[in-house]
Write an enzyme that holds these catalytic residues in place. Structure first.
Site, PDB file in Angstrom:
ATOM      1  N   ILE A  61       0.853  -1.198   0.000  1.00 37.88           N
ATOM      2  CA  ILE A  61       0.000   0.000   0.000  1.00 37.88           C
ATOM      3  C   ILE A  61       0.884   1.242   0.000  1.00 37.88           C
ATOM      4  O   ILE A  61       0.634   2.206  -0.729  1.00 37.88           O
ATOM      5  CB  ILE A  61      -0.968   0.013   1.211  1.00 37.88           C
ATOM      6  CG1 ILE A  61      -1.969  -1.143   1.083  1.00 37.88           C
ATOM      7  CG2 ILE A  61      -1.705   1.355   1.304  1.00 37.88           C
ATOM      8  CD1 ILE A  61      -2.909  -1.300   2.257  1.00 37.88           C
ATOM      9  N   GLY A  62       1.952   1.194   0.800  1.00 41.06           N
ATOM     10  CA  GLY A  62       2.880   2.328   0.845  1.00 41.06           C
ATOM     11  C   GLY A  62       3.379   2.700  -0.542  1.00 41.06           C
ATOM     12  O   GLY A  62       3.426   3.878  -0.913  1.00 41.06           O
ATOM     13  N   ARG A  89      -1.975 -11.481   9.430  1.00 38.50           N
ATOM     14  CA  ARG A  89      -2.270 -12.789  10.009  1.00 38.50           C
ATOM     15  C   ARG A  89      -1.464 -13.849   9.253  1.00 38.50           C
ATOM     16  O   ARG A  89      -1.443 -13.869   8.031  1.00 38.50           O
ATOM     17  CB  ARG A  89      -3.761 -13.088   9.850  1.00 38.50           C
ATOM     18  CG  ARG A  89      -4.215 -14.273  10.678  1.00 38.50           C
ATOM     19  CD  ARG A  89      -5.551 -14.766  10.192  1.00 38.50           C
ATOM     20  NE  ARG A  89      -6.614 -13.815  10.458  1.00 38.50           N
ATOM     21  CZ  ARG A  89      -7.456 -13.919  11.478  1.00 38.50           C
ATOM     22  NH1 ARG A  89      -7.355 -14.913  12.319  1.00 38.50           N
ATOM     23  NH2 ARG A  89      -8.419 -13.037  11.643  1.00 38.50           N
ATOM     24  N   ASN A 108      -4.978  -3.575   9.352  1.00 37.55           N
ATOM     25  CA  ASN A 108      -6.048  -4.380   9.962  1.00 37.55           C
ATOM     26  C   ASN A 108      -5.626  -5.065  11.260  1.00 37.55           C
ATOM     27  O   ASN A 108      -4.452  -5.375  11.415  1.00 37.55           O
ATOM     28  CB  ASN A 108      -6.487  -5.461   8.959  1.00 37.55           C
ATOM     29  CG  ASN A 108      -7.400  -4.883   7.907  1.00 37.55           C
ATOM     30  OD1 ASN A 108      -8.237  -4.041   8.205  1.00 37.55           O
ATOM     31  ND2 ASN A 108      -7.243  -5.346   6.671  1.00 37.55           N
ATOM     32  N   ASP A 139     -14.348   0.248   1.352  1.00 37.54           N
ATOM     33  CA  ASP A 139     -15.639  -0.448   1.312  1.00 37.54           C
ATOM     34  C   ASP A 139     -16.697   0.456   0.674  1.00 37.54           C
ATOM     35  O   ASP A 139     -17.522   0.018  -0.129  1.00 37.54           O
ATOM     36  CB  ASP A 139     -16.063  -0.827   2.730  1.00 37.54           C
ATOM     37  CG  ASP A 139     -14.938  -1.515   3.482  1.00 37.54           C
ATOM     38  OD1 ASP A 139     -14.586  -2.635   3.123  1.00 37.54           O
ATOM     39  OD2 ASP A 139     -14.374  -0.887   4.407  1.00 37.54           O
ATOM     40  N   ARG A 169     -16.138   0.628  -3.001  1.00 39.51           N
ATOM     41  CA  ARG A 169     -16.562  -0.643  -3.610  1.00 39.51           C
ATOM     42  C   ARG A 169     -18.084  -0.664  -3.767  1.00 39.51           C
ATOM     43  O   ARG A 169     -18.613  -1.118  -4.788  1.00 39.51           O
ATOM     44  CB  ARG A 169     -16.116  -1.814  -2.725  1.00 39.51           C
ATOM     45  CG  ARG A 169     -14.615  -2.072  -2.751  1.00 39.51           C
ATOM     46  CD  ARG A 169     -14.186  -2.982  -1.605  1.00 39.51           C
ATOM     47  NE  ARG A 169     -12.795  -3.416  -1.750  1.00 39.51           N
ATOM     48  CZ  ARG A 169     -12.079  -3.951  -0.774  1.00 39.51           C
ATOM     49  NH1 ARG A 169     -12.602  -4.103   0.449  1.00 39.51           N
ATOM     50  NH2 ARG A 169     -10.835  -4.338  -0.989  1.00 39.51           N
ATOM     51  N   HIS A 188     -14.660  -2.742   9.612  1.00 40.97           N
ATOM     52  CA  HIS A 188     -14.032  -3.059   8.319  1.00 40.97           C
ATOM     53  C   HIS A 188     -13.698  -4.551   8.336  1.00 40.97           C
ATOM     54  O   HIS A 188     -12.570  -4.956   8.607  1.00 40.97           O
ATOM     55  CB  HIS A 188     -12.768  -2.237   8.088  1.00 40.97           C
ATOM     56  CG  HIS A 188     -12.027  -2.703   6.868  1.00 40.97           C
ATOM     57  ND1 HIS A 188     -12.518  -2.557   5.599  1.00 40.97           N
ATOM     58  CD2 HIS A 188     -10.847  -3.354   6.732  1.00 40.97           C
ATOM     59  CE1 HIS A 188     -11.674  -3.090   4.731  1.00 40.97           C
ATOM     60  NE2 HIS A 188     -10.652  -3.584   5.398  1.00 40.97           N
TER      61      HIS A 188
HETATM   62  N1  LIG Z   1      -8.720  -0.690   5.887  1.00 39.51           N
HETATM   63  C1  LIG Z   1      -8.668  -1.182   4.662  1.00 39.51           C
HETATM   64  O1  LIG Z   1      -9.589  -0.967   3.847  1.00 39.51           O
HETATM   65  C2  LIG Z   1      -7.516  -2.026   4.174  1.00 39.51           C
HETATM   66  C3  LIG Z   1      -6.528  -2.430   5.033  1.00 39.51           C
HETATM   67  N2  LIG Z   1      -5.471  -3.199   4.587  1.00 39.51           N
HETATM   68  C4  LIG Z   1      -4.441  -3.542   5.567  1.00 39.51           C
HETATM   69  O2  LIG Z   1      -3.338  -2.639   5.416  1.00 39.51           O
HETATM   70  C5  LIG Z   1      -2.171  -3.222   5.968  1.00 39.51           C
HETATM   71  C6  LIG Z   1      -0.978  -3.052   5.042  1.00 39.51           C
HETATM   72  O3  LIG Z   1      -1.178  -3.748   3.837  1.00 39.51           O
HETATM   73  P1  LIG Z   1       0.022  -3.954   2.795  1.00 39.51           P
HETATM   74  O4  LIG Z   1       0.718  -2.673   2.511  1.00 39.51           O
HETATM   75  O5  LIG Z   1      -0.544  -4.724   1.681  1.00 39.51           O
HETATM   76  O6  LIG Z   1       0.978  -4.891   3.646  1.00 39.51           O
HETATM   77  P2  LIG Z   1       2.534  -5.189   3.437  1.00 39.51           P
HETATM   78  O7  LIG Z   1       2.807  -6.412   4.256  1.00 39.51           O
HETATM   79  O8  LIG Z   1       2.900  -5.139   1.992  1.00 39.51           O
HETATM   80  O9  LIG Z   1       3.239  -3.938   4.129  1.00 39.51           O
HETATM   81  C7  LIG Z   1       3.186  -3.705   5.503  1.00 39.51           C
HETATM   82  C8  LIG Z   1       4.436  -2.956   5.867  1.00 39.51           C
HETATM   83  O10 LIG Z   1       4.333  -2.576   7.228  1.00 39.51           O
HETATM   84  C9  LIG Z   1       5.612  -2.656   7.799  1.00 39.51           C
HETATM   85  N3  LIG Z   1       5.494  -2.677   9.257  1.00 39.51           N
HETATM   86  C10 LIG Z   1       5.206  -3.732  10.067  1.00 39.51           C
HETATM   87  N4  LIG Z   1       5.244  -3.346  11.342  1.00 39.51           N
HETATM   88  C11 LIG Z   1       5.551  -2.030  11.362  1.00 39.51           C
HETATM   89  C12 LIG Z   1       5.749  -1.098  12.395  1.00 39.51           C
HETATM   90  N5  LIG Z   1       5.659  -1.439  13.678  1.00 39.51           N
HETATM   91  N6  LIG Z   1       6.057   0.173  12.049  1.00 39.51           N
HETATM   92  C13 LIG Z   1       6.190   0.524  10.752  1.00 39.51           C
HETATM   93  N7  LIG Z   1       6.018  -0.332   9.731  1.00 39.51           N
HETATM   94  C14 LIG Z   1       5.710  -1.592  10.024  1.00 39.51           C
HETATM   95  C15 LIG Z   1       6.215  -3.905   7.185  1.00 39.51           C
HETATM   96  O11 LIG Z   1       7.619  -3.913   7.274  1.00 39.51           O
HETATM   97  C16 LIG Z   1       5.720  -3.791   5.740  1.00 39.51           C
HETATM   98  O12 LIG Z   1       6.654  -3.097   4.929  1.00 39.51           O
HETATM   99  C17 LIG Z   1      -2.544  -4.688   6.247  1.00 39.51           C
HETATM  100  O13 LIG Z   1      -2.873  -4.788   7.626  1.00 39.51           O
HETATM  101  C18 LIG Z   1      -3.785  -4.902   5.405  1.00 39.51           C
HETATM  102  O14 LIG Z   1      -4.593  -5.926   5.924  1.00 39.51           O
HETATM  103  C19 LIG Z   1      -5.367  -3.569   3.283  1.00 39.51           C
HETATM  104  C20 LIG Z   1      -6.335  -3.191   2.387  1.00 39.51           C
HETATM  105  C21 LIG Z   1      -7.496  -2.423   2.775  1.00 39.51           C
HETATM  106  O1  LIG Z   2      -9.173  -8.213   3.295  1.00 35.70           O
HETATM  107  C1  LIG Z   2      -7.992  -7.875   3.503  1.00 35.70           C
HETATM  108  O2  LIG Z   2      -7.158  -8.549   4.156  1.00 35.70           O
HETATM  109  C2  LIG Z   2      -7.537  -6.542   2.965  1.00 35.70           C
HETATM  110  C3  LIG Z   2      -8.588  -5.560   3.215  1.00 35.70           C
HETATM  111  O3  LIG Z   2      -8.789  -5.106   4.317  1.00 35.70           O
HETATM  112  C4  LIG Z   2      -9.484  -5.208   2.128  1.00 35.70           C
HETATM  113  O4  LIG Z   2      -9.126  -5.407   0.949  1.00 35.70           O
HETATM  114  O5  LIG Z   2     -10.572  -4.695   2.414  1.00 35.70           O
END
Ligand SMILES: NC(=O)C1=CN([C@@H]2O[C@H](COP(=O)(O)OP(=O)(O)OC[C@H]3O[C@@H](n4cnc5c(N)ncnc54)[C@H](O)[C@@H]3O)[C@@H](O)[C@H]2O)C=CC1
Ligand SMILES: O=C([O-])CC(=O)C(=O)O
Length: 328
Positions: A16-17, A92, A131, A159, A162, A187
């Site tokens: 996401i970053g 997870r 999450n 959401d 979507r 969420h």
């Molecule tokens: N609210 C929403 O609608 C959505 C939420 N998400 C959530 O967003 C989060 C990130 O997703 P991605 O970027 O795909 O995951 P990713 O695993 O690609 O990146 C997560 C990053 O966080 C870093 N990280 C872990 N602990 C940390 C800490 N204490 N301080 C700073 N950085 C830290 C990791 O090193 C990694 O680079 C996940 O929890 C995912 O489930 C994803 C999609 C939608």
């Molecule tokens: O479902 C997941 O793990 C990622 C997420 O939060 C979303 O895409 O809404």
């Protein structure tokens, strides 16, 4: 140009970053006239990757980007920050129970809340994406007693988007013709995407759709389970659409929502619609003067009531689980 706005992004080296930072730096979040200073927070093992992303940010020569700083220490990363996007979270992994996930994330969001409390700017606005977003936001908020609680929010804009897109596709309308869609609750798969107040070209959406079976049998589960469907299709969770939603959330928060419409965000409940006070739950919200307001006075019928209650019950369970762990 004005003074740069400091924006901290945690998990900056994650997927996401990578989709988010370039859009913030190019002015899509705060506007073309607002310079931004990016403050990236990562765990030590991922700092090198964050440095690579910072090199690419430099290479874009964005006129709105004042500079990029990289940290592996939360206190430093949030010092003086105006906008905090908490994306990094513990995913997870196999064999992990829900309690383990909540506890691992507590280890991230408690110190980050404390760091925001200690050093963020007075106008700080926090969006939690990682999450379980609502409960992570609650943990951070509870550890920042000097920051007004309403500055802590959780992302349900993805959401919301979507839901808007599914409704537009079904009705053949343009996205711009859809208004007043709501996401209630958590969420998670228990969320309630609600069309009962939505409009399509100014007409009640439920009248335009005229198919209750589609609403309950297709629309609601498609939106609620979309995250899982993306993981299934892409082999990785939503990243560009999540980054887009984060941009939308902060832009609406700072610049306001359009007259006659609202959006959805996880905000601290004031008891509206029977959601226990203090929980961070998704509501229909407008933003005016830089602050979210929960839309008041909507009629909630029996079936909506049951769906809102079910999702809020899950939020209560999550809160109780982190309370047992001493995190809130
Ligand atoms: N609210 C929403 O609608 C959505 C939420 N998400 C959530 O967003 C989060 C990130 O997703 P991605 O970027 O795909 O995951 P990713 O695993 O690609 O990146 C997560 C990053 O966080 C870093 N990280 C872990 N602990 C940390 C800490 N204490 N301080 C700073 N950085 C830290 C990791 O090193 C990694 O680079 C996940 O929890 C995912 O489930 C994803 C999609 C939608
Ligand atoms: O479902 C997941 O793990 C990622 C997420 O939060 C979303 O895409 O809404």
């Amino acid at each position: 140009m004005s003074q740069p706005v400091h924006v901290t992004v945690t998990g900056a080296a994650g997927q996401i970053g990578y989709a988010l930072l370039f859009r913030i730096a190019s002015g899509q979040m705060l506007g073309a006239d607002t310079p931004v200073r990016l403050r990236l927070l990562e765990i030590p093992q991922a700092v090198k990757a964050a440095e690579g992303t910072a090199m690419e940010l430099d290479d874009c020569a964005f006129p709105t980007l004042d500079g990029v700083d990289i940290f592996d220490d939360a206190r430093a990363a949030f010092d003086g920050t105006n906008v905090a996007l908490l994306v990094g979270a513990r995913p997870r992994t196999a064999g992990m129970e829900r309690g383990d996930l909540l506890s691992a994330n507590g280890g991230i969001f408690k110190p980050q809340g404390e760091a925001i409390n200690a050093g963020a700017a007075d106008d700080v606005r926090v969006l939690v994406v990682g999450n379980p977003a609502n409960t992570n936001a609650l943990i951070a908020q509870q550890h920042a007693p000097d920051v007004p609680a309403d500055r802590f929010t959780a992302m349900t804009r993805l959401d919301h988007n979507r839901a808007v897109s599914q409704l537009a596709t079904r009705t053949g309308a343009r996205v711009a013709d859809i208004a007043r869609v709501t996401i209630w609750g958590n969420h998670s798969a228990t969320q309630y995407p609600d069309l009962s107040h939505a409009t399509v070209g100014g007409r009640p959406a439920l009248e335009v759709v005229a198919d209750d079976a589609w609403v309950t049998g297709t629309f609601i589960p498609t939106v609620a389970k979309r995250g899982a469907a993306i993981i299934e299709a892409r082999g990785a969770s939503s990243a560009a659409s999540a980054a887009n939603a984060a941009i939308d959330h902060v832009r609406s928060w700072v610049h306001g929502t359009p007259a006659g419409d609202w959006t959805s965000a996880g905000v601290v409940s004031d008891g509206s619609y029977g959601v226990p006070e203090g929980l961070i739950s998704s509501f229909p919200v407008t933003s005016e003067g830089g602050a979210w307001r929960i839309v008041q006075g909507l009629e909630v019928d029996g079936s909506s009531r049951a769906r809102i209650d079910a999702s809020v019950a899950e939020l209560v369970e999550e809160r109780d689980a982190v309370r047992v762990l001493g995190l809130v």
